[in-house]
Enzyme design. Structure first.
Site, PDB file in Angstrom:
ATOM      1  N   GLY A  46      24.684  26.386 -27.166  1.00 27.60           N
ATOM      2  CA  GLY A  46      24.904  25.023 -26.681  1.00 27.60           C
ATOM      3  C   GLY A  46      24.988  24.051 -27.832  1.00 27.60           C
ATOM      4  CD  GLN A  51      22.931  19.869 -31.274  1.00 28.46           C
ATOM      5  OE1 GLN A  51      23.464  20.205 -30.217  1.00 28.46           O
ATOM      6  NE2 GLN A  51      22.246  20.710 -32.020  1.00 28.46           N
ATOM      7  CB  CYS A  91      17.674  22.957 -31.699  1.00 27.05           C
ATOM      8  SG  CYS A  91      18.795  21.543 -31.715  1.00 27.05           S
ATOM      9  CG  LEU A  92      23.295  25.520 -33.306  1.00 20.42           C
ATOM     10  CD1 LEU A  92      24.695  25.306 -32.762  1.00 20.42           C
ATOM     11  CD2 LEU A  92      23.278  26.647 -34.326  1.00 20.42           C
ATOM     12  CG  HIS A 133      18.160  22.120 -25.834  1.00 21.98           C
ATOM     13  ND1 HIS A 133      17.103  22.671 -26.533  1.00 21.98           N
ATOM     14  CD2 HIS A 133      19.062  21.741 -26.769  1.00 21.98           C
ATOM     15  CE1 HIS A 133      17.351  22.591 -27.837  1.00 21.98           C
ATOM     16  NE2 HIS A 133      18.537  22.040 -28.013  1.00 21.98           N
ATOM     17  CD  GLU A 134      22.799  21.735 -25.996  1.00 21.75           C
ATOM     18  OE1 GLU A 134      23.012  20.788 -26.772  1.00 21.75           O
ATOM     19  OE2 GLU A 134      22.314  22.816 -26.370  1.00 21.75           O
ATOM     20  CG  HIS A 137      20.752  17.597 -28.561  1.00 23.61           C
ATOM     21  ND1 HIS A 137      20.086  17.371 -29.742  1.00 23.61           N
ATOM     22  CD2 HIS A 137      20.722  18.934 -28.374  1.00 23.61           C
ATOM     23  CE1 HIS A 137      19.670  18.531 -30.239  1.00 23.61           C
ATOM     24  NE2 HIS A 137      20.042  19.505 -29.420  1.00 23.61           N
TER      25      HIS A 137
HETATM   26  C1  QAP Z   1      19.807  25.312 -27.043  1.00 20.00           C
HETATM   27  O1  QAP Z   1      20.432  26.305 -29.084  1.00 20.00           O
HETATM   28  C2  QAP Z   1      18.906  26.344 -26.400  1.00 20.00           C
HETATM   29  O2  QAP Z   1      17.456  28.100 -35.348  1.00 20.00           O
HETATM   30  C3  QAP Z   1      20.956  25.881 -27.840  1.00 20.00           C
HETATM   31  O3  QAP Z   1      18.916  29.401 -37.202  1.00 20.00           O
HETATM   32  C4  QAP Z   1      18.322  27.372 -27.154  1.00 20.00           C
HETATM   33  O4  QAP Z   1      22.281  27.448 -29.614  1.00 20.00           O
HETATM   34  C5  QAP Z   1      18.618  26.280 -25.070  1.00 20.00           C
HETATM   35  C6  QAP Z   1      20.517  28.604 -33.430  1.00 20.00           C
HETATM   36  C7  QAP Z   1      17.491  28.310 -26.543  1.00 20.00           C
HETATM   37  C8  QAP Z   1      17.800  27.221 -24.462  1.00 20.00           C
HETATM   38  C9  QAP Z   1      17.241  28.246 -25.183  1.00 20.00           C
HETATM   39  C10 QAP Z   1      19.243  28.210 -33.774  1.00 20.00           C
HETATM   40  C11 QAP Z   1      21.271  29.266 -34.386  1.00 20.00           C
HETATM   41  C12 QAP Z   1      21.109  28.301 -32.120  1.00 20.00           C
HETATM   42  C13 QAP Z   1      18.721  28.479 -35.025  1.00 20.00           C
HETATM   43  C14 QAP Z   1      21.158  27.105 -29.925  1.00 20.00           C
HETATM   44  C15 QAP Z   1      19.482  29.151 -35.983  1.00 20.00           C
HETATM   45  C16 QAP Z   1      20.761  29.545 -35.653  1.00 20.00           C
HETATM   46  C17 QAP Z   1      20.521  27.480 -31.191  1.00 20.00           C
HETATM   47 CO    CO Z   2      19.777  21.524 -29.662  1.00 17.16          CO
END
Ligand code: QAP
Ligand code: CO
Length: 184
Positions: A46, A51, A91-92, A133-134, A137
């Site tokens: 996501g 972001q 989270c990215l 979550h989004e 943001h």
């Molecule tokens: C939000 O998050 C989310 O730390 C989206 O080093 C995440 O795509 C909602 C990511 C989990 C529900 C459950 C994170 C990639 C990606 C990192 C993501 C990383 C590389 C996170």
């Molecule tokens: Co995020």
């Protein structure tokens, strides 16, 4: 298509409250496509416009294993929510950190899709958590805001240090097109 730079916590621009989109035009569709490419490349499930420093209420999501079911949500809003679920979130914009967050497990939501049509749907589990979550943001909120201030400060200090010393082997991998590409 283009890859966009992903802002990293504690960048103050992540606290911006994004503006609603008024009508879906080609420029908005291009931004959604660029966001999707950026998310797939990261890789993530996501990404919200905030972001990538775009001041619009745009979200892209793909929670499918094959990564071929993109969801484009414009002006998304939760209409109704039920239950409670604890899920490990990342989270990215907070690279390398994952913590458990409690949120409603079921939601009914409304959004405008890529074609400009208003959609309404119910969902639960990972997709429901990801949509919440989004949307956070777009309101300037991060998953670390649900943690204790001690945990949040710890994460903030580590990410600030990692950004000062991008080659520190203990620091999380750098994100986005500005990072170094060892293979290139
Ligand atoms: C939000 O998050 C989310 O730390 C989206 O080093 C995440 O795509 C909602 C990511 C989990 C529900 C459950 C994170 C990639 C990606 C990192 C993501 C990383 C590389 C996170
Ligand atoms: Co995020």
């Amino acid at each position: 298509m283009a890859r966009l730079n992903i802002l990293t916590f504690p960048d103050p621009r992540l606290r911006n409250h994004a503006k609603p989109v008024d009508g879906v035009d080609d420029a908005t569709r291009t931004q959604l496509d660029d966001m999707l490419e950026t998310m797939y490349e990261a890789p993530g499930i996501g990404l919200a416009a905030t972001q990538v420093n775009i001041d619009k209420r745009l979200v892209v999501i793909d929670v499918s294993d094959e990564r071929n079911q993109p969801l484009f949500l414009i002006n998304p809003e939760v209409l109704e929510s039920r239950g409670e679920e604890s899920m490990e979130e990342g989270c990215l914009s907070v690279p390398g950190f994952y913590e458990t967050v409690k949120r409603p497990e079921w939601i009914r939501y409304r959004a405008i899709d890529r074609d400009g049509n208003t959609i309404e749907a119910e969902t639960e589990g990972l997709l429901a958590v990801c949509i919440q979550h989004e949307i956070d943001h777009l309101d300037g909120k991060l998953f670390v805001d649900y943690l204790s201030s001690l945990k949040r400060q710890r994460i903030r200090k580590k990410l600030e240090k990692a950004q000062r010393q991008p080659d520190d082997p203990d620091s999380p991998a750098p994100q986005g097109p500005d990072s170094s590409h060892p293979s290139l």
